[in-house]
Design a protein around this motif. Sequence first.
Motif, PDB file in Angstrom:
ATOM      1  N   MET A   1      25.124 121.698  92.458  1.00 59.91           N
ATOM      2  CA  MET A   1      25.567 122.891  91.759  1.00 59.91           C
ATOM      3  C   MET A   1      27.090 122.935  91.799  1.00 59.91           C
ATOM      4  N   ARG A   2      27.716 123.289  90.683  1.00 62.60           N
ATOM      5  CA  ARG A   2      29.179 123.297  90.642  1.00 62.60           C
ATOM      6  C   ARG A   2      29.762 124.487  91.403  1.00 62.60           C
ATOM      7  N   THR A   3      30.952 124.290  91.935  1.00 61.12           N
ATOM      8  CA  THR A   3      31.631 125.327  92.695  1.00 61.12           C
ATOM      9  C   THR A   3      32.100 126.463  91.792  1.00 61.12           C
ATOM     10  N   ILE A   4      32.703 126.121  90.661  1.00 58.86           N
ATOM     11  CA  ILE A   4      33.192 127.119  89.718  1.00 58.86           C
ATOM     12  C   ILE A   4      32.131 127.253  88.618  1.00 58.86           C
ATOM     13  N   PRO A   5      31.569 128.453  88.444  1.00 58.38           N
ATOM     14  CA  PRO A   5      30.507 128.599  87.449  1.00 58.38           C
ATOM     15  C   PRO A   5      31.028 128.608  86.018  1.00 58.38           C
ATOM     16  N   ARG A   6      30.161 128.217  85.111  1.00 56.59           N
ATOM     17  CA  ARG A   6      30.412 128.311  83.677  1.00 56.59           C
ATOM     18  C   ARG A   6      29.930 129.681  83.226  1.00 56.59           C
ATOM     19  N   LEU A   7      30.707 130.353  82.409  1.00 52.33           N
ATOM     20  CA  LEU A   7      30.385 131.686  81.927  1.00 52.33           C
ATOM     21  C   LEU A   7      30.257 131.660  80.412  1.00 52.33           C
TER      22      LEU A   7
END
Length: 155
Positions: A1-7
């Motif tokens: 899972m990526r650290t910075i989420p996609r919004l």
Amino acid sequence: MRTIPRLIVTGIRAGKSFIEADALVDNVSEHYPNLVISDIWQTSQMPAKFEKEHPIENTAIPQVIKNGTYFRYVQIPPDRELGIETAIGTPHPLMHQTASLDYIVILSGEIYLITDTEETLLQAGDIVIQRGTNHAWSNRSDQMCLQLAILIDAN
């Protein structure tokens, strides 16, 4: 899972729905090494308006706007990476309290929820309804813990 989420943010234009924004969240901070907080969205009234709100000031302890909501994505590293050690019978150094009703979902990893009188181990999929209580998070594992929190102004 990526650290910075996609919004992804949707909207309505000329009576038709569309994707207004699709990007990685840019409101990200590290108040402690590897403790990554992404403040995603806020509202400032109930019922909420569909219009975009003002940018969120990214703080370690969120300040929910009166009659508003706050949406936060948090990566919590193991305590040892933060240099946190707690002696039995002493409060956790990150103990805090917010004036909000919080819906918290553990997305991955595990973490202890600590209150003034007890603690419990949470794992991926667990949900916490945090009702304005004094609390702390303690990651005693060797893996990152990802949690999603929605904070709602409360009395």
